[in-house]
Write a protein that holds these residues in place. Sequence first.
Motif, mmCIF file in Angstrom:
data_model
loop_
_atom_site.group_PDB
_atom_site.id
_atom_site.type_symbol
_atom_site.label_atom_id
_atom_site.label_comp_id
_atom_site.label_asym_id
_atom_site.label_seq_id
_atom_site.Cartn_x
_atom_site.Cartn_y
_atom_site.Cartn_z
ATOM 1 N N HIS A 300 0.843 -1.201 0.000
ATOM 2 C CA HIS A 300 0.000 0.000 0.000
ATOM 3 C C HIS A 300 0.876 1.248 0.000
ATOM 4 C CE1 HIS A 300 1.253 -0.428 4.162
ATOM 5 N NE2 HIS A 300 1.060 0.882 4.274
ATOM 6 N N ASP A 302 1.241 5.073 1.905
ATOM 7 C CA ASP A 302 0.770 5.813 3.078
ATOM 8 C C ASP A 302 0.088 7.114 2.654
ATOM 9 O OD1 ASP A 302 1.726 3.821 4.636
ATOM 10 O OD2 ASP A 302 3.325 4.981 5.589
ATOM 11 N N HIS A 370 4.811 -0.212 -0.128
ATOM 12 C CA HIS A 370 5.443 -1.001 0.939
ATOM 13 C C HIS A 370 4.414 -1.834 1.685
ATOM 14 C CE1 HIS A 370 3.947 2.591 2.912
ATOM 15 N NE2 HIS A 370 3.867 1.866 4.017
HETATM 16 FE FE LIG Z 1 2.378 2.039 5.433
#
Ligand SMILES: [Fe+2]
Length: 404
Positions: A300, A302, A370
């Motif tokens: 995903h 952030d 990540h």
């Molecule tokens: Fe993350």
Amino acid sequence: MRLQDVYMLNVKGLARGVFQRVTGSAVTDLYSPRRLFSLTADDCFQVGKVAYDMGDYYHAIPWLEEAVSLFRGSYGEWKTEDEASLEDALDHLAFAYFQAGNVSCALSLSREFLLYSPDNKRMARNVLKYEKLLAESPNQELAEAVIQRPNVPHLQTRDTYEGLCQTLGSQPTHYQIPSLYCSYETNSSPFLLLQPVRKEVMHLEPYVVLYHDFVSDSEAQKIRGLAEPWLQRSVVASGEKQLPVEYRISKSAWLKDTVDPMLVTLDHRIAALTGLDVQPPYAEYLQVVNYGIGGHYEPHFDHATSPTSPLYRMKSGNRVATFMIYLSSVEAGGATAFIYANFSVPVVKNAALFWWNLHRSGEGDGDTLHAGCPVLVGDKWVANKWIHEYGQEFRRPCSSSPED
Ligand SMILES: [Fe+2]
Ligand SMILES: O=C(O)CCC(=O)C(=O)O
């Protein structure tokens, strides 16, 4: 089953209490328990049954096979805690093989079942059906149907992700690259001049660094304790809503600075180290996350990738950087994997991982994709401080070049 897939664990080993990755003829120990806790036939049956009930015969078959073989070995020894029996295991395994297209296995297991329960009409009918099917197309006998692992549709990067999780953060070639170095970071801050932080550059583009011993054992313990009563199933932003999802399995809690003066000290330390403004609304509250066994966060970003993301509710722009503190160690698994950048960071207790999510243009950096690998053994705790774009204008000046 997730652990089994991601770490390529073999069912026979798991049933014996060992955690081995088996690829071809190579066997690697992913974790060496001090004592072997083996699974009973009934344990294996229960795992197989979960997969069976979901129609997932890829996972059901090896677990039910193990259950059958363990039940066979101890036939006649009745354990009070057992819910299932050899007959149950044979019954389920036979049907799983039939569903998977292997009629001859289904037939021989059904016949074995009838040895123990000769009056079972349903099974007698199944035997007739399987015999008929095999007589109609005798090739079936040879059909070694290969069942595919159920695909996880949103995870196109699965193979890279799993490879990075399996290495558990050990990527020796990275340590041979001179641009990846270690240093004492002071960042011209008087605070850090007195007590520099050991910095390890993990990757350059995207820029990812690990700050060792960012917190002490007692600070990590305190943060976990403050969060514990507030932990709830983690959610992710989906459109304008926040939802629990399969691809993020953990519990989390938000800690406001007013909860404890120690959190203010922590903010000052993050600000000194990153040179960024982490006062609200320029950063979010501290998010403490707890992963149990099998807990994970699949690949995903952030930062927000849609303008309607709830992340913009703070009215301080997108998440420019992530500062993530490891508040515990884990016995095995749980590395942080950067998929496109192709490296993973092991859980290093008390260390903090920092990276930029956005380019200087404000554009999201696609290379920061990540994940938090599933925890194989242990109890993983991290804390996230997400720093936003606004407030950093003079601290991280923007640039029109999309590469910066
Ligand atoms: Fe993350
Ligand atoms: O747990 C990890 O290693 C990564 C966590 C993460 O990426 C997140 O919470 O956004």
